[in-house]
Design an enzyme around this catalytic site. Structure first.
Site, PDB file in Angstrom:
ATOM      1  N   CYS B  87       0.872  -1.839  -0.083  1.00  0.00           N
ATOM      2  CA  CYS B  87       0.052  -0.070  -0.333  1.00  0.00           C
ATOM      3  C   CYS B  87       1.024   1.552  -0.172  1.00  0.00           C
ATOM      4  O   CYS B  87       1.142   1.529  -0.350  1.00  0.00           O
ATOM      5  CB  CYS B  87      -0.798   0.045   1.245  1.00  0.00           C
ATOM      6  SG  CYS B  87      -2.517   1.334   1.156  1.00  0.00           S
ATOM      7  N   HIS B 192      -3.871  -5.041  -0.378  1.00  0.00           N
ATOM      8  CA  HIS B 192      -3.413  -5.774   0.845  1.00  0.00           C
ATOM      9  C   HIS B 192      -2.997  -7.106   0.807  1.00  0.00           C
ATOM     10  O   HIS B 192      -4.054  -7.634   0.832  1.00  0.00           O
ATOM     11  CB  HIS B 192      -4.081  -4.983   2.061  1.00  0.00           C
ATOM     12  CG  HIS B 192      -4.371  -3.964   2.294  1.00  0.00           C
ATOM     13  ND1 HIS B 192      -2.800  -3.006   3.049  1.00  0.00           N
ATOM     14  CD2 HIS B 192      -4.621  -2.719   2.302  1.00  0.00           C
ATOM     15  CE1 HIS B 192      -2.857  -1.893   3.016  1.00  0.00           C
ATOM     16  NE2 HIS B 192      -4.162  -1.271   2.348  1.00  0.00           N
ATOM     17  N   GLU B 194      -2.519  -8.748   3.164  1.00  0.00           N
ATOM     18  CA  GLU B 194      -3.051  -9.952   4.527  1.00  0.00           C
ATOM     19  C   GLU B 194      -4.417 -10.051   4.802  1.00  0.00           C
ATOM     20  O   GLU B 194      -4.693 -10.206   5.326  1.00  0.00           O
ATOM     21  CB  GLU B 194      -1.716  -8.725   5.537  1.00  0.00           C
ATOM     22  CG  GLU B 194      -2.423  -7.710   5.901  1.00  0.00           C
ATOM     23  CD  GLU B 194      -1.984  -6.412   4.401  1.00  0.00           C
ATOM     24  OE1 GLU B 194      -1.243  -7.078   3.815  1.00  0.00           O
ATOM     25  OE2 GLU B 194      -2.351  -5.301   5.316  1.00  0.00           O
TER      26      GLU B 194
END
Lengths: 256, 212
Positions: B87, B192, B194
């Protein structure tokens, strides 16, 4: 939705009180429906696009319970998590983000003190600041914001408020119809469309889902970027997968 | 083998840590630590730089930790350790950010970080949610990720690289929006990993196995 491959999000919302899931019918008659972390894991596996925790305890004493819940959920679910309820200050946002939330949602605090939205957005970025708007229809084409679980009128116009929140740095609007919440009669589509068309940030439709067609209408007629529901998912009226399959049939771009 | 996730107080590293720990275990890639210690960065085999919020805040936060950026620069540029920016951590690899005035980036990927243009026809900014990846190049970090796989985005700005070859993947949102950039031993994802469920975990595993 031309010129984008961004998908419409389906978001189960877990109303949480003292660390357990509840779902109010018009915000009374709470029914305990289980452990939020378990439910979050199940929704993750079922293909939910995001999760929303709404802490309706929102009392200071029980804040630790919520933060622990957020922490345990973030350890298990690699999907986005929004947390609302009791978020009053930029510091509250920071605490939630540190615990593992991706977005924090202001509600009453944004009405009482709109500056807090700008402060939080400039500190943490607009992308993690959601403003939850609870609105009731007061006349044709006019909706007013109610606070404190829908009990307190403010005489603030919902559409004008949404535009103001966007200007101040909100990244998203979570829009709940107080007339429809808990009824299973469907979203207030006129309200959803009025707000969604007035702002350039995403609007999540909320309040009143009883059938998958309500989700479809929220997008097609309400122009929502995301659809939120609670009890229909928790009580298995239909699954996230069934919802997305039907939405796709109806021509709505979803992540399957 | 050690992977360090650089902590400079930019938001939540909880999910990032858990996802890297899980995939490090699955791929036998050693340990994962979260640290703001320049010594830990200098000793790490792989470096992950997350970042949420505004570009200038992230950069200022990173530069405020004495010796931290210099340690990252030395490991990544001089010693060519594998690097993943996430990001705003990815955006900072560019030459300049334009959010709230111009702020210099690391200059590792020539290009500017510009705001996504909100258009007509339902184009909303922030670009928030799941979008379908378009692969512009083959890359070890993208192995097993198919065109059309979805990743989770939440941002208003993106890197526009000067050189086409640095653009590894895009998505469509009112025009092409940068999803993955990279060159040599450095990559960055605007989305993202994750938070991107299976697709994200695969990218993380690929990064942990990557030997540029």
């Amino acid at each position: 939705m031309s010129d984008t491959n961004l998908k419409v999000r389906v978001i189960p919302c877990l109303d949480v009180k003292d660390g357990r899931i509840v779902k109010g019918v018009n915000f009374v008659d709470l029914v305990d429906a289980g452990d939020p972390v378990e439910a979050a894991g199940a929704y993750d596996a079922a293909g939910a696009d995001e999760l929303c925790f709404l802490d309706i305890t929102a009392s200071t004493e029980n804040r630790g319970t919520l933060l622990d819940l957020v922490r345990r959920t973030a350890e298990r679910c690699f999907m986005p998590l929004t947390v609302g309820g009791g978020v009053r200050t930029a510091e509250d946002v920071r605490t939630l983000l540190r615990a593992g939330a991706d977005k924090a949602s202001f509600n009453t605090a944004a009405v009482a003190n709109p500056d807090v939205v700008g402060e939080a957005a400039s500190r943490f970025g607009a992308q993690c600041i959601v403003v939850a708007i609870d609105a009731k229809r007061v006349a044709d084409g006019r909706w007013e914001i109610f606070t404190h679980g829908g009990t307190r009128p403010t005489e603030i116009d919902a559409v004008a408020f949404a535009k103001d929140m966007e200007k101040r740095g909100a990244g998203e609007i979570l829009l709940t119809s107080m007339d429809r919440d808990g009824t299973r009669d469907g979203y207030d589509l006129a309200l959803t469309r009025a707000v969604a068309d007035a702002v350039g940030i995403p609007v999540i439709a909320s309040g009143g889902v009883g059938t998958i067609d309500h989700l479809v209408a929220g997008v097609k007629e309400g122009h929502a970027s995301a659809v939120l529901a609670a009890s229909v998912f928790h009580f298995g009226v239909f699954s996230v997968g069934e919802a997305k399959a039907r939405m796709a049939e109806a021509g709505i771009p979803v992540r399957l | 083998m050690t992977t360090v996730i650089v902590d400079y107080q930019s938001g939540n590293l909880h999910s990032a840590e858990k996802s890297f720990v899980r995939m490090a275990a699955e791929t036998g890639s050693g340990r994962v630590i979260v640290s703001s210690d320049p010594e830990a960065v200098l000793a790490a085999d792989r470096i992950v730089l997350p970042g949420v919020g505004a570009f200038a805040d992230c950069r200022n936060g990173l530069m405020a930790v004495p010796g931290l950026f210099e340690a990252i620069r030395r490991r990544v540029i001089d010693e060519e350790a594998p690097f993943l920016g996430i990001c705003v951590g990815s955006q900072m690899m560019a030459s300049v950010g334009t959010e709230d005035g111009e702020t210099p980036g690391f200059g590792w990927i020539p290009g500017r970080v510009v705001r996504i243009k909100p258009g007509s026809g339902g184009i909303k900014v922030p670009h928030m949610g799941w979008n379908a990846l378009e692969l512009r190049a083959t890359h070890p970090v993208l192995e097993g990720i198919e065109p059309g796989d979805h990743a989770y985005f939440v941002h208003s700005y993106h890197v526009v690289p000067e050189h086409e070859e640095h653009l590894l993947a895009t998505v469509q949102h009112g025009g092409p929006v940068t999803a993955v950039i990279g060159r040599d031993n450095i990559v960055g994802t605007q989305f993202h990993p994750e938070k991107s469920q299976a697709t994200g975990l695969r990218l993380i595993a690929n990064f942990l196995r990557w030997r540029p």
